[in-house]
Design a protein around this motif. Structure first.
Motif, PDB file in Angstrom:
ATOM      1  N   PRO A 152       0.650  -1.076  -0.002  1.00 19.57           N
ATOM      2  CA  PRO A 152       0.120  -0.059   0.011  1.00 19.57           C
ATOM      3  C   PRO A 152       1.054   1.139  -0.006  1.00 19.57           C
ATOM      4  O   PRO A 152       1.881   1.255   0.765  1.00 19.57           O
ATOM      5  N   ASP A 154       0.847   5.712  -0.033  1.00 22.66           N
ATOM      6  CA  ASP A 154       0.150   6.871   0.325  1.00 22.66           C
ATOM      7  C   ASP A 154      -0.661   7.412  -1.154  1.00 22.66           C
ATOM      8  O   ASP A 154       0.219   7.809  -2.022  1.00 22.66           O
ATOM      9  N   PRO A 155      -1.974   7.640  -0.799  1.00 24.28           N
ATOM     10  CA  PRO A 155      -2.689   8.034  -2.233  1.00 24.28           C
ATOM     11  C   PRO A 155      -2.327   9.586  -2.612  1.00 24.28           C
ATOM     12  O   PRO A 155      -2.386  10.015  -3.837  1.00 24.28           O
ATOM     13  N   ARG A 158       2.752   8.643  -3.962  1.00 27.59           N
ATOM     14  CA  ARG A 158       2.655   7.182  -4.248  1.00 27.59           C
ATOM     15  C   ARG A 158       4.064   6.925  -4.198  1.00 27.59           C
ATOM     16  O   ARG A 158       4.228   5.513  -4.121  1.00 27.59           O
ATOM     17  N   ASP A 197      -6.594  -0.584  -6.907  1.00 28.09           N
ATOM     18  CA  ASP A 197      -7.055   0.251  -5.863  1.00 28.09           C
ATOM     19  C   ASP A 197      -8.268  -0.639  -4.983  1.00 28.09           C
ATOM     20  O   ASP A 197      -8.848   0.345  -4.234  1.00 28.09           O
ATOM     21  N   TRP A 198      -8.475  -1.692  -5.019  1.00 29.04           N
ATOM     22  CA  TRP A 198      -9.396  -2.332  -4.456  1.00 29.04           C
ATOM     23  C   TRP A 198      -8.955  -3.836  -3.903  1.00 29.04           C
ATOM     24  O   TRP A 198      -8.668  -4.798  -4.657  1.00 29.04           O
ATOM     25  N   LYS A 204     -11.548  -2.826   1.088  1.00 30.58           N
ATOM     26  CA  LYS A 204     -10.941  -1.562   1.283  1.00 30.58           C
ATOM     27  C   LYS A 204     -10.226  -1.010   0.150  1.00 30.58           C
ATOM     28  O   LYS A 204      -9.554  -1.654  -0.651  1.00 30.58           O
ATOM     29  N   ARG A 205     -10.590   0.369  -0.034  1.00 30.40           N
ATOM     30  CA  ARG A 205      -9.943   1.066  -1.221  1.00 30.40           C
ATOM     31  C   ARG A 205      -8.858   1.780  -0.913  1.00 30.40           C
ATOM     32  O   ARG A 205      -8.679   2.751  -0.028  1.00 30.40           O
ATOM     33  N   GLU A 206      -7.696   1.525  -1.468  1.00 32.41           N
ATOM     34  CA  GLU A 206      -6.218   2.039  -1.118  1.00 32.41           C
ATOM     35  C   GLU A 206      -5.732   1.964  -2.605  1.00 32.41           C
ATOM     36  O   GLU A 206      -6.094   1.426  -3.413  1.00 32.41           O
ATOM     37  N   VAL A 207      -4.415   2.988  -2.861  1.00 32.58           N
ATOM     38  CA  VAL A 207      -3.573   2.571  -3.796  1.00 32.58           C
ATOM     39  C   VAL A 207      -2.625   1.559  -3.192  1.00 32.58           C
ATOM     40  O   VAL A 207      -1.785   1.855  -2.681  1.00 32.58           O
ATOM     41  N   TYR A 208      -2.727   0.358  -4.149  1.00 31.14           N
ATOM     42  CA  TYR A 208      -1.837  -0.555  -3.994  1.00 31.14           C
ATOM     43  C   TYR A 208      -0.732  -0.893  -5.177  1.00 31.14           C
ATOM     44  O   TYR A 208      -1.204  -1.053  -6.125  1.00 31.14           O
TER      45      TYR A 208
END
Length: 523
Positions: A152, A154-155, A158, A197-198, A204-208
Motif C-alpha cells: 500500500p 500513500d494516495p 505514491r 485500488d481495491w 478496502k480502497r487504497e492505492v496498492y
C-alpha cells in the motif's frame, strides 16, 4: 552531471516557434483538403441518439460536417467497455469493437463494429479523416479475481509506502470469454499490471502497488508519481503488454480505416512506451504523417512544455492552458484583460504543437470542472477558428443538440464562425490589441479572402456606443462594402483609399467583417 543538466535544459526550455514541430509533420485531414483544417470531437460524455446507434448518427451527420469544413473527426473510444453503457474510458477489451457478446452486449455504447466501419468509410468519401481515441493507461471489468502480493502507498504521495507488503484479492484476470483468442491471444493477469485500488477481501480502497514492481519513472510527478490513475494499471514495460498494445495500434487503424490517435491520459503512461507506440504504428501502417494528439491535462504551461519537448514532435498537444484562460475570462467578465488571453499558452509559445479547443467531454459533471460560460463561448471560438495559429478542435456539445450543454444561440454563432473559417479566413494575422475589453485582428489572404474580427467582454449596460478599431485590410477594396457576418442586415462600411477601415463591435459581442460578396457563404 553536465549531461544531466543539458537533458534538463532540453526538456524544460521552449523551442523557438519556428522549429519544425508536430503539426508540420502530420496530416490534419485528407491531402486534397488541407486549407484551414479543423477537427470536431464528435461526442459528449452522456450522448446517445434516441433512434439509432451513435455510429449511424455520425454517418448521417457526415455531409453536414463536410459543409462546415471539418477535415477530422475525433470519435469516442470504439472498444468494449466494462459495462453496456460505458463510454470506453472504462476500457475492458480493446480488440472488441462491438463484435462479440461480452459484458452483456454485442454493440458498444456507440454501436456495432460493422456500423463503425461503414461510418468511417462514408467520412472518408466526404474528405474527412477519423481519429481513434486510444485508452491505453488502464483496464476495468475483469472476468476473474486473483490473489497476489501488494504494497500500500500513500494516495497523496505514491512514492511513500504506508505499510508492509500484504496479500489481497483483486479483479485482475481478463479472459475475454466472448472473443476468445481472435485477434489477440493475450489473457491479462496481475503480472501485466503495476497497481490496483481495491481489495475484495477487506473491502478496502487504497492505492496498492504490485509488491514486486516499481512505478514508472517516466510519468508525471504529480502526487509523487502519477503512474496509477484508476482501475487496474497497465505495466507498459511488460514484454507481453508491449507486444499486444503495439499490435493493437496497427490493427485498429487498418481495421477501421482510422487516420490517427487521440492519446488519453498520457501523464499516467510511460512516455518511452508511448513514443515507441507512435513510431511503431507509423512504421507498420506506412503512414509517416499519422496524426497524433495527446491529452496532458494541466494549465501549468511549464509542465505542458516539458511533455511537449519530451515527445520531440511525435505528438501534438491539447492546449489546456488556453482553455483555462478561456474559462477564467468567462468567469471574470469585464474584469479580464483580453490582451492577456493568449499568455502562457501552447499556441503562443509553440503554435505548431497546439491543438486548440474551448471545451470537451471532461468539463460537464466530470472530474475537470472548468466549463467556459455561454457569454464568452463564441469569443473563445473566434480566437481558435479565425486565427492562423494552432489546429482547432470544436466540441460536439457546442454545435449539435444534446441534453448536457446545448445552447441554440451558441450553435448558430459557431456555425457562422465555421463557415467564415472555411470560406474567407486566410492569410497571416495582424493584431490590434489596444484595449483590455476589446481586441481585434485581421486576416488578409489572397483575393477576396479577408476578415476583420473584434471581440469584446465589456458590460453591454455600460454604454450603448459600440467599440471601434481602425484596422488595415489592404488597398484595392475602397469601393467594396464590408458587412458584419453576425449582423448582415445592418449598415456596412467602406474603406478609406489607403486600405484602412473603422470596424465596430457591440459591447460584449463578437463581430466578423468581410466583403459583401462573401457574406452569403458565411451566414
Amino acid at each position: 552531471m553536465e549531461i544531466l543538466k543539458r537533458l534538463w535544459h532540453t526538456y524544460n526550455s521552449p523551442r523557438d516557434s519556428t522549429t519544425l514541430s508536430s503539426l508540420d509533420t502530420m496530416d490534419l485531414g485528407p491531402t486534397k483538403n488541407t486549407e484551414n483544417p479543423v477537427m470536431i470531437q464528435f461526442f459528449t460524455w452522456d450522448c446517445k441518439h434516441p433512434e439509432m446507434s451513435w455510429w449511424s448518427f455520425f454517418e448521417k451527420t457526415v455531409p453536414d460536417l463536410e459543409s462546415l469544413g471539418f477535415t477530422q473527426v475525433w470519435l469516442p473510444p470504439p472498444h468494449k467497455a466494462m459495462s453496456k453503457n460505458g463510454q470506453g474510458y472504462d476500457a475492458y477489451d480493446l480488440w472488441d469493437l462491438g463484435e462479440f457478446d461480452q459484458k452483456g452486449t454485442v454493440p458498444t455504447r456507440w454501436g456495432t463494429k460493422s456500423e463503425l466501419l461503414r461510418a468511417v468509410a462514408v467520412a472518408k468519401q466526404h474528405g474527412i479523416d477519423v481519429i481513434i481515441d486510444a485508452v491505453l493507461n488502464h483496464k476495468l471489468g475483469a472476468d476473474q479475481r486473483e490473489r497476489f502480493e501488494v504494497t500500500p502507498v500513500d494516495p497523496k504521495d505514491r512514492m511513500k509506502e504506508i505499510g508492509p507488503p500484504r496479500v489481497i484479492e483483486g479483479s485482475t484476470r481478463f479472459n475475454f470469454p466472448g472473443r476468445g483468442s481472435k485477434y489477440s491471444a493475450l489473457k491479462w493477469n496481475h503480472n501485466h499490471l503495476t497497481g490496483v485500488d481495491w481489495d475484495h477481501t477487506t473491502k478496502k480502497r487504497e492505492v496498492y502497488r504490485m509488491a514486486n514492481k516499481t512505478w514508472s519513472s517516466r510519468v508525471d510527478d504529480e502526487l509523487g508519481n502519477y503512474d496509477y490513475l484508476l482501475g487496474v494499471d497497465i505495466d507498459h514495460n511488460h514484454p507481453e503488454v508491449v507486444k499486444d498494445l503495439l499490435a493493437w495500434g496497427n490493427w485498429v487503424l487498418q481495421t477501421t480505416g482510422g487516420n490517427g490517435f487521440r492519446l488519453d491520459a498520457i501523464k499516467h503512461i510511460d512516455r518511452q512506451f508511448l513514443r515507441r507506440f507512435i513510431q511503431h504504428t507509423r512504421q507498420l501502417t506506412n503512414r509517416p504523417r499519422l496524426f497524433v494528439v495527446a491529452e496532458y491535462w494541466s494549465a501549468d504551461i511549464k509542465r505542458v512544455m516539458f511533455w511537449i519537448n519530451a515527445y520531440g514532435g511525435l505528438a501534438s498537444f491539447f492546449d489546456v492552458p488556453l482553455h483555462d484562460n478561456f474559462w477564467r475570462a468567462s468567469e471574470a467578465g469585464p474584469r479580464y484583460d483580453l490582451r492577456k488571453i493568449l499568455a502562457n499558452t501552447v499556441v503562443s509559445l509553440r503554435p505548431k504543437d497546439a491543438v486548440t479547443f474551448v471545451d470537451n467531454h471532461e468539463q460537464i459533471g466530470q472530474s475537470l470542472q472548468s466549463w467556459v460560460l455561454r457569454g464568452f463561448k463564441l469569443h473563445a471560438y473566434a480566437l481558435i477558428l479565425l486565427r492562423d495559429e494552432g489546429h482547432p478542435c470544436v466540441f460536439f456539445g457546442d454545435l449539435y443538440p444534446n441534453k448536457e450543454c446545448y445552447d441554440a444561440g451558441t450553435a448558430s454563432g459557431l456555425r457562422t464562425l465555421l463557415k467564415i473559417r472555411k470560406n474567407v479566413a486566410s492569410g497571416p494575422v495582424a493584431d490590434y490589441w489596444e484595449d483590455a475589453n476589446y481586441i481585434g485582428w485581421v486576416r488578409r489572404g489572397r483575393g477576396h479572402k479577408i476578415c476583420a474580427v473584434i471581440i469584446s467582454n465589456a458590460d453591454p449596460a455600460s454604454s450603448s456606443k459600440p467599440h471601434s478599431i481602425r484596422m488595415f485590410v489592404g488597398k484595392g477594396h475602397g469601393q467594396d462594402a464590408f458587412k458584419n457576418a453576425f449582423a448582415p442586415r445592418s449598415a456596412g462600411i467602406k474603406l478609406s483609399g489607403d486600405g484602412w477601415g473603422d470596424f465596430t463591435c457591440i459591447r460584449g459581442g463578437v463581430a466578423v467583417w468581410t466583403l459583401l460578396s462573401n457574406i452569403a457563404a458565411c451566414v
